[in-house]
Design a protein around this motif. Structure first.
Motif, short mmCIF file in Angstrom:
data_model
loop_
_atom_site.label_atom_id
_atom_site.label_comp_id
_atom_site.label_asym_id
_atom_site.label_seq_id
_atom_site.Cartn_x
_atom_site.Cartn_y
_atom_site.Cartn_z
N ALA A 127 0.84 -1.21 0.00
CA ALA A 127 0.00 0.00 0.00
C ALA A 127 0.87 1.25 0.00
O ALA A 127 0.79 2.09 0.88
CB ALA A 127 -0.95 -0.03 1.19
N GLY A 128 1.76 1.33 -0.99
CA GLY A 128 2.43 2.59 -1.29
C GLY A 128 1.59 3.33 -2.32
O GLY A 128 0.44 2.94 -2.59
N VAL A 129 2.16 4.36 -2.92
CA VAL A 129 1.34 5.15 -3.83
C VAL A 129 0.89 4.34 -5.05
O VAL A 129 -0.23 4.53 -5.56
CB VAL A 129 2.08 6.45 -4.25
CG1 VAL A 129 3.27 6.17 -5.17
CG2 VAL A 129 1.13 7.45 -4.88
N ALA A 158 8.80 8.80 2.25
CA ALA A 158 9.97 9.69 2.45
C ALA A 158 10.61 9.99 1.09
O ALA A 158 11.39 9.19 0.59
CB ALA A 158 10.98 9.03 3.37
N TYR A 191 6.31 15.86 -11.04
CA TYR A 191 7.27 16.35 -12.01
C TYR A 191 6.65 16.69 -13.35
O TYR A 191 5.59 16.19 -13.71
CB TYR A 191 8.36 15.30 -12.24
CG TYR A 191 9.34 15.20 -11.11
CD1 TYR A 191 10.13 16.29 -10.75
CD2 TYR A 191 9.49 14.01 -10.40
CE1 TYR A 191 11.03 16.20 -9.70
CE2 TYR A 191 10.40 13.92 -9.36
CZ TYR A 191 11.16 15.01 -9.02
OH TYR A 191 12.04 14.92 -7.99
N CYS A 213 2.97 -4.76 -5.88
CA CYS A 213 3.38 -3.36 -5.74
C CYS A 213 4.22 -3.21 -4.48
O CYS A 213 4.07 -2.24 -3.73
CB CYS A 213 2.16 -2.45 -5.62
SG CYS A 213 0.96 -2.68 -6.91
N ALA A 214 5.09 -4.18 -4.22
CA ALA A 214 5.79 -4.22 -2.93
C ALA A 214 7.06 -3.38 -2.91
O ALA A 214 7.90 -3.54 -2.03
CB ALA A 214 6.07 -5.66 -2.53
N ILE A 233 8.76 -10.99 -3.77
CA ILE A 233 7.43 -11.53 -4.08
C ILE A 233 7.47 -12.20 -5.45
O ILE A 233 7.02 -13.35 -5.62
CB ILE A 233 6.37 -10.39 -4.09
CG1 ILE A 233 6.38 -9.57 -2.80
CG2 ILE A 233 4.98 -10.93 -4.43
CD1 ILE A 233 5.79 -10.20 -1.59
N PHE A 271 17.72 13.95 3.80
CA PHE A 271 17.12 15.29 3.68
C PHE A 271 17.17 16.03 5.02
O PHE A 271 17.25 15.40 6.07
CB PHE A 271 15.63 15.17 3.33
CG PHE A 271 15.32 14.53 2.01
CD1 PHE A 271 15.10 15.30 0.88
CD2 PHE A 271 15.22 13.15 1.90
CE1 PHE A 271 14.78 14.71 -0.33
CE2 PHE A 271 14.91 12.55 0.69
CZ PHE A 271 14.69 13.33 -0.42
C1 FAD Z 1 14.74 10.33 -2.24
C2 FAD Z 1 13.59 10.10 -3.16
C3 FAD Z 1 12.95 11.16 -3.74
C4 FAD Z 1 11.88 10.95 -4.62
N1 FAD Z 1 11.21 12.03 -5.09
C5 FAD Z 1 10.14 11.85 -5.91
C6 FAD Z 1 9.39 12.96 -6.34
O1 FAD Z 1 9.64 14.10 -5.96
N2 FAD Z 1 8.38 12.74 -7.21
C7 FAD Z 1 8.06 11.48 -7.66
O2 FAD Z 1 7.16 11.36 -8.48
N3 FAD Z 1 8.74 10.39 -7.21
C8 FAD Z 1 9.76 10.55 -6.35
N4 FAD Z 1 10.45 9.47 -5.87
C9 FAD Z 1 10.05 8.13 -6.29
C10 FAD Z 1 8.82 7.66 -5.54
O3 FAD Z 1 8.93 7.98 -4.16
C11 FAD Z 1 8.66 6.16 -5.71
O4 FAD Z 1 8.71 5.86 -7.09
C12 FAD Z 1 7.32 5.68 -5.16
O5 FAD Z 1 7.12 6.12 -3.84
C13 FAD Z 1 7.27 4.15 -5.20
O6 FAD Z 1 6.02 3.77 -4.70
P1 FAD Z 1 5.64 2.24 -4.55
O7 FAD Z 1 4.23 2.18 -4.16
O8 FAD Z 1 6.09 1.50 -5.76
O9 FAD Z 1 6.60 1.69 -3.38
P2 FAD Z 1 6.49 1.86 -1.81
O10 FAD Z 1 6.03 3.19 -1.42
O11 FAD Z 1 7.79 1.40 -1.25
O12 FAD Z 1 5.34 0.85 -1.41
C14 FAD Z 1 5.55 -0.53 -1.32
C15 FAD Z 1 4.70 -1.06 -0.18
O13 FAD Z 1 4.78 -2.47 -0.15
C16 FAD Z 1 4.85 -2.90 1.18
N5 FAD Z 1 5.46 -4.22 1.21
C17 FAD Z 1 6.74 -4.55 0.91
N6 FAD Z 1 6.93 -5.87 1.06
C18 FAD Z 1 5.75 -6.39 1.44
C19 FAD Z 1 5.32 -7.70 1.76
N7 FAD Z 1 6.14 -8.75 1.72
N8 FAD Z 1 4.04 -7.88 2.14
C20 FAD Z 1 3.16 -6.83 2.20
N9 FAD Z 1 3.53 -5.57 1.93
C21 FAD Z 1 4.80 -5.34 1.54
C22 FAD Z 1 5.70 -1.83 1.85
O14 FAD Z 1 5.55 -1.83 3.25
C23 FAD Z 1 5.20 -0.58 1.18
O15 FAD Z 1 4.14 0.01 1.88
C24 FAD Z 1 11.50 9.64 -4.96
C25 FAD Z 1 12.15 8.55 -4.36
C26 FAD Z 1 13.15 8.78 -3.43
C27 FAD Z 1 13.78 7.63 -2.71
#
Ligand code: FAD
Length: 479
Positions: free
Chosen positions: A9-11, A43, A49, A199-200, A207, A226
């Motif tokens: 449950a990330g974005v 974080a 963008y 989406c992990a 996974i 930061f």
């Molecule tokens: C320093 C930094 C700056 C950034 N700045 C920007 C920005 O300004 N604009 C932009 O568009 N993007 C930015 N990004 C990129 C953006 O943050 C990421 O691409 C995005 O947050 C990824 O989202 P996600 O849902 O894929 O992953 P995540 O947010 O990591 O979500 C994955 C989820 O899966 C869960 N999970 C993992 N393993 C398991 C499991 N085994 N079982 C159940 N749940 C699990 C985790 O707990 C987590 O909640 C930045 C990234 C970084 C590091």
């Protein structure tokens, strides 16, 4: 058996859940942490963008264009603060001038609106506190900022309002193929589903690799540190300001946030592992030194905290989006670039894939006639007019009791944050939903009162309330 199970449950997972809730299918969102948005989405730089940062015609660029354009309406529907503050990339030598001209040409080539090259005079008008040595820059009005945590909460809440189910504290240990679907194994339960959407984030490889034989991949973590400034300097910079990228000085940003604080950074480094979220004094000192080259007026005595974020990319840097060729019905949404910006576009893309595979394996899925894109309004007391405040107080006197004095957050806002779908159950959950504890005292005064409210509203003992994840008890009985 669920129709679709979304792991993470990330974005990205949250946006997909909301998009899929527009259809008549059952959806499980499975998250290992005690709250949503605790991974990379929790974080980062928080920017939406502009599309011209990626090669023309590439998948990344298409996702950025579509993602960026969805933001205004999506945030309006979900009552999520979103601001298009614009960005300025500044430079001072010939090498920078060339890069800035290239950026401008690329933006024009990609039909970006309102972009221009700015001179010293205009930089001084737009950002009076930027050092005089920066003689030229590239300005774009289309860059925005959002608070990703609040966005994810809103997306999941809206998906749940439209029928999705959320399982927190449910780390997926393994996924197994069964007849016509998958068995997802968490610490304390099995969840059966026709399709899986992975989406992990940083852990998406684990996974995927639990099922794949020849399409395994590896996610490599990179850490970014930061610094966060007190809200008092919130008006010092109005745009996202970044230093023209130079060898060793990549991505130095001044980031005004929707919450009013300014964040600066990041400094990047290879992370030792996927949980390494610590900050280090040496990196923060390097960051401060680099930032002071952008402006010698930055008041470093107003820094209230430092934090680190971890990004996870596949080893070779490729984006992994789509149904696995090897494991039919298993869809990856991993190793994404600029995932905050692209998530709504990724959600549309994955939703199309889900529609196709349902049609292939079963029958076309139908639209959900009751889908409501709007979230119930959040009353942010300090932003209301006097009349609205009076009306609200008549309905609920808890909005008259200020709990966080630094940020002026009321008991009504905290109670509401607990009782919505995807509500807060931890102190950090309250902090990220309402902004309580985020002021100068960093919770010194309001944390005990928030603990009390959480315990009362959740029917628990105060000793059982945690700061965030399992084991982070605040009162001593459970340590
Ligand atoms: C320093 C930094 C700056 C950034 N700045 C920007 C920005 O300004 N604009 C932009 O568009 N993007 C930015 N990004 C990129 C953006 O943050 C990421 O691409 C995005 O947050 C990824 O989202 P996600 O849902 O894929 O992953 P995540 O947010 O990591 O979500 C994955 C989820 O899966 C869960 N999970 C993992 N393993 C398991 C499991 N085994 N079982 C159940 N749940 C699990 C985790 O707990 C987590 O909640 C930045 C990234 C970084 C590091």
């Amino acid at each position: 058996m669920y129709d679709v199970a979304i792991i993470g449950a990330g974005v990205v997972g949250a946006a997909i859940a909301r998009e899929l809730s527009k259809y008549q299918i059952s959806i499980a969102i499975i998250e290992k942490n005690s709250d949503v948005s605790e991974g990379t989405t929790g974080a980062n730089c928080c920017n939406i963008y502009e599309p011209f940062r990626q090669p023309k015609g590439s998948l990344n660029q298409k996702l950025l264009i579509r993602g960026n354009e969805i933001y205004d309406e999506m945030c309006r529907d979900l009552d999520v603060p979103f601001k298009r503050m614009g960005s300025i990339t500044v430079g001072f030598d010939e090498e920078d001038r060339e890069k800035i001209e290239n950026m401008y040409n690329k933006a024009v080539e990609n039909n970006a609106s309102g972009v221009r090259i700015v001179n010293r005079e205009e930089i001084a008008k737009l950002e009076p506190n930027i050092d005089e040595k920066f003689k030229f820059g590239f300005y774009s009005p289309n860059c925005g900022c959002v608070w990703p945590f609040q966005l994810v909460v809103a997306l999941v809440e809206n998906a749940m309002d439209n029928g999705a189910e959320l399982f927190l504290n449910s780390e997926v240990k393994n996924v197994e193929r069964i007849a016509r679907g998958f068995k997802i194994i968490t610490k304390d339960k099995f969840i059966y589903t026709k399709y899986v959407i992975n989406c992990a984030g940083l852990h998406a490889d684990e996974i995927n690799n639990s099922l794949a034989e020849y399409s395994k991949y590896t996610i490599v973590p990179k850490r970014a540190q930061f610094i966060v400034f007190n809200e008092n300097i919130g008006t010092m910079f109005k745009h996202l300001v970044n230093r023209c990228p130079k060898e060793g000085d990549r991505g130095l940003n001044i980031l005004p946030t929707v919450g009013g604080n300014i964040v600066m950074g990041p400094v990047f480094e290879t992370a030792p592992d996927k949980e390494a979220l610590g900050t280090s004094e040496d990196k923060i000192e390097i960051l401060k030194k680099k930032m002071s080259r952008l402006s010698d007026k930055i008041p470093f005595d107003k820094v209230i905290r430092c934090f680190a974020g971890l990004n996870g990319k596949e080893e070779s840097g490729k984006v992994i989006l789509g149904e696995s060729e090897e494991v039919k019905g298993f869809i990856n949404a991993a190793s994404v670039d600029q995932g905050i910006t692209c998530a709504p576009a990724i959600a549309e893309m994955i939703s199309d894939i889900v529609k196709d595979i349902f049609e292939r394996d079963y029958e076309p899925i139908k639209e959900n006639p009751d889908f409501n894109p709007k979230r119930r309004r959040i009353y942010r007391f300090k932003e209301l007019s006097d009349n609205e405040k009076e009306e609200l107080l008549k309905r609920d006197p808890k909005y008259g009791r200020v709990i966080c004095r630094c940020e002026m957050i009321t008991e009504g806002e905290i109670v509401d944050a607990i009782h919505r779908n995807c509500g807060a159950t931890t102190v950090k959950g309250i902090k990220n939903r309402t902004k309580a504890l985020m002021g100068e005292c960093q919770g010194g005064f309001c944390e005990p009162r928030i603990l009390e409210i959480l315990a009362r509203e959740l029917g628990k003992e105060m000793n059982d309330i945690q700061y965030d994840n399992r084991g982070s008890y605040i009162l001593s009985d459970n340590i």
